[in-house]
Design a protein around this motif. Sequence first.
Motif, PDB file in Angstrom:
ATOM      1  N   UNK A 179      87.620  70.146  67.512  1.00 16.84           N
ATOM      2  CA  UNK A 179      86.631  69.194  67.205  1.00 16.84           C
ATOM      3  C   UNK A 179      85.450  69.742  68.141  1.00 16.84           C
ATOM      4  N   UNK A 180      84.396  69.363  67.676  1.00 18.10           N
ATOM      5  CA  UNK A 180      83.286  69.675  68.596  1.00 18.10           C
ATOM      6  C   UNK A 180      82.892  68.722  69.605  1.00 18.10           C
ATOM      7  N   UNK A 181      83.219  67.443  69.298  1.00 26.38           N
ATOM      8  CA  UNK A 181      83.051  66.368  70.404  1.00 26.38           C
ATOM      9  C   UNK A 181      84.299  65.623  70.409  1.00 26.38           C
ATOM     10  N   UNK A 182      84.481  64.793  71.720  1.00 26.77           N
ATOM     11  CA  UNK A 182      85.638  63.947  71.873  1.00 26.77           C
ATOM     12  C   UNK A 182      84.790  62.515  71.044  1.00 26.77           C
ATOM     13  N   UNK A 183      83.675  62.292  70.886  1.00 23.55           N
ATOM     14  CA  UNK A 183      83.238  61.010  70.471  1.00 23.55           C
ATOM     15  C   UNK A 183      81.502  61.308  70.335  1.00 23.55           C
ATOM     16  N   UNK A 184      81.359  60.598  69.123  1.00 22.47           N
ATOM     17  CA  UNK A 184      79.930  60.539  68.424  1.00 22.47           C
ATOM     18  C   UNK A 184      79.722  59.000  68.252  1.00 22.47           C
ATOM     19  N   UNK A 185      78.704  58.799  69.066  1.00 21.27           N
ATOM     20  CA  UNK A 185      77.954  57.411  69.021  1.00 21.27           C
ATOM     21  C   UNK A 185      76.931  57.058  68.146  1.00 21.27           C
ATOM     22  N   UNK A 186      76.924  56.243  67.196  1.00 17.88           N
ATOM     23  CA  UNK A 186      75.633  56.159  66.278  1.00 17.88           C
ATOM     24  C   UNK A 186      74.937  54.624  66.776  1.00 17.88           C
ATOM     25  N   UNK A 187      73.739  54.970  67.245  1.00 18.33           N
ATOM     26  CA  UNK A 187      73.093  53.717  67.619  1.00 18.33           C
ATOM     27  C   UNK A 187      72.781  53.859  69.206  1.00 18.33           C
ATOM     28  N   UNK A 188      71.584  53.522  69.465  1.00 14.76           N
ATOM     29  CA  UNK A 188      71.346  53.574  70.725  1.00 14.76           C
ATOM     30  C   UNK A 188      70.844  52.474  71.679  1.00 14.76           C
ATOM     31  N   UNK A 189      71.413  51.325  71.366  1.00 14.39           N
ATOM     32  CA  UNK A 189      71.102  49.876  71.760  1.00 14.39           C
ATOM     33  C   UNK A 189      72.042  49.834  72.863  1.00 14.39           C
TER      34      UNK A 189
END
Length: 716
Positions: A234-244
């Motif tokens: 995996x490239x990332x442990x976590x991807x978060x969608x949305x910067x609120x």
Amino acid sequence: MKKILILVTAALLVVAFFALDLNRYLTLDGMKASLGQFEAQRAASPVGVGLAFFAVYVVATALSLPGAVILTLAAGALFGLTVGTVIVSFASSIGATLAFLASRYVLREAIQRRFGDRLKAMNEGMAKDGMLYLFTLRLVPIFPFFLVNLLMGLTPVRTLSYYWVSQLGMLAGTLVYVNAGTQLAQITSLSGIVSPGLLLSFALLGVFPMLAKKFMNFLQSRRVYAKWQRPKTFDRNLVVIGGGAAGLVTSYIAAAVKAKVTLVEAHKMGGDCLNYGCVPSKALIKSSRIASQMRHAENYGLSAVDPKFSFSKVMIRVHEVIAAVAPHDSVERYTELGVEVLQGYAKIVDPWTVEIKLNDGGTQRLTTRSIVIAAGARPFVPLLPGLDDVGYVTSDTLWDEFAKLDTPPARLVVLGGGPIGCELAQSFARLGSKVTQVEMAPRIMIREDIEVSDLARDSLTRDGIDVLTGHKALRCERQGDRKFIVVEHQGIEKRIEFDALLCAVGRVARLQGYGLEDLGIPTQRTVAVNDYLETLYPNIYAAGDVAGPYQFTHTAGHMAWYAAVNALFGDFKKFKVDYSVVPWATFIEPEVARVGLNEQDAKEKNIPYEVTKYGLDDLDRAIADGTAHGFVKVLTVPGKDRILGVTIVGEHAGDLLAEFVLAMKHGLGLNKILGTIHTYPTLAEANKYVAGEWKRAHAPQKVLAWLARFHAWKRG
């Protein structure tokens, strides 16, 4: 007639079972007492006793008689692990199927006929996933088996499928209990209690539910992920969608624990709260409140003046406040914290892959172990005929649209009587707009108690707002340059002319555009999540407004902690999100703040309560400040000081509420608040005084009477 005969026969057998005191054999003591006799009979006729035991087990299960666990232990004691497991496995499955068939024959037709429409969704679900549900219930017995037999008989599950899934699902538990029975049969002295075999049996009984649950989670995961190819790395442990709020807190926590995290935001960092909601609205409220105080300066011994101001400068200040707060949520700050921030539109293409269309061009694909959806919400715009023709603003768009104006709208219609509508209606009224507020419900702020709604309405009315409750918006019309909204009240239509129309009838989750449909993730009004904030896919989470049930910045941040920790460390320990103590406030004047139950909630849920109320008109600081209106109302468990909920109406109610939020979160009662020193003179003393009111109402009158006599005696 046949159905009645079956019911009567079953009832007679059950009555005979208890009348003949046969249940004494289905207790642990009864089994131990009779074990020697049964073993002798088994030695004389092993096949006959085995068949008889098999028949008894089938009948007991079919009639849902108590003692299945004892019979299973007895099978181990009498026949050993292998034979005992075979007998119990087949007998329990046959008995369960007979109970299933009886329920289906006697009850299903009548139940389906009476509740067919309500059961349609359940029937469809059982037809699709019934075997998985049944296997889960058999493997991890959340409900008693007799109840499962009864309820499953009412569903369209096939009989043969019911039999083999039941036998397979109960096999592991049968092995554990039969093995325990083989060990219990060997206890002849106290030393037998600590034999390795018996200790192992008890250990299995203890860990079996946990292991079964993990096994079911494994099966469900395999089923959910069956059509997807999981990456090897995996490239990332976590991807978060949305910067609120939810996305910022989630990514912050991930970076703090040194996970490799990417935050994707398509528009403005900080989300709705910073750019369209909490921050700009509070800046506007402050300006409007000062204007109101200037008009009523005589209340403070000063000369009242009509405030002179430039509306455009007020709106410039609003944007300056946004700009001043923005660095807290900026790309630069989060990059420094260790978060990779990408500006663009994210789409989940499979459970471990996110594709980002970057705002500056190009596309980037990232594989990730977990994903958190924090896409937020947007204003709901009602489908009113003519609305697009006359034009409108929302709580999102008004800040840019009204910033173009030199003066506030002369005639403003606010659709909606919730917190957002009330705050903005009062603000623009105080800045000079003639405001008409339209609410379809019988009162504004419908989630609060009636007395709170009445106080809020009185306050808005004093500011010149025409509050129209029980009015339904029908359509919008244009006549040349003139614009109207048509509303209906008690069958009578009314036309209201306006210069600007503000839609503030609530917010809806953003559910389209980032791949939920393609993955089959269920959505209704929000993204469907479980208690751990997991979606259909256990590695994809949702938090904040997009998941609900609350749409507050502070609850979004609260949920984000659970989403981040579960996403990163869920393989070891998962945490259920806690909504037990959620505060909120509406920043009209006077402010309205609440945590926990109010009276209307308690009545709807049939929760017993006592009310203690303290009026702020009696509070020294409120009198000095000229804000001696409102109250603190506390609901407690009858006869106890445990707090069920608090409503505060008054100056700085949102700040005053914090003490009660802390008390409820940590189980502190009113006695603890009363015993805490509060600075004089402050508004916070109101919290102490309401606790004092409760204490006075619960004073021990008999003890006080004896004390009066004691003091009289002391005086001679």
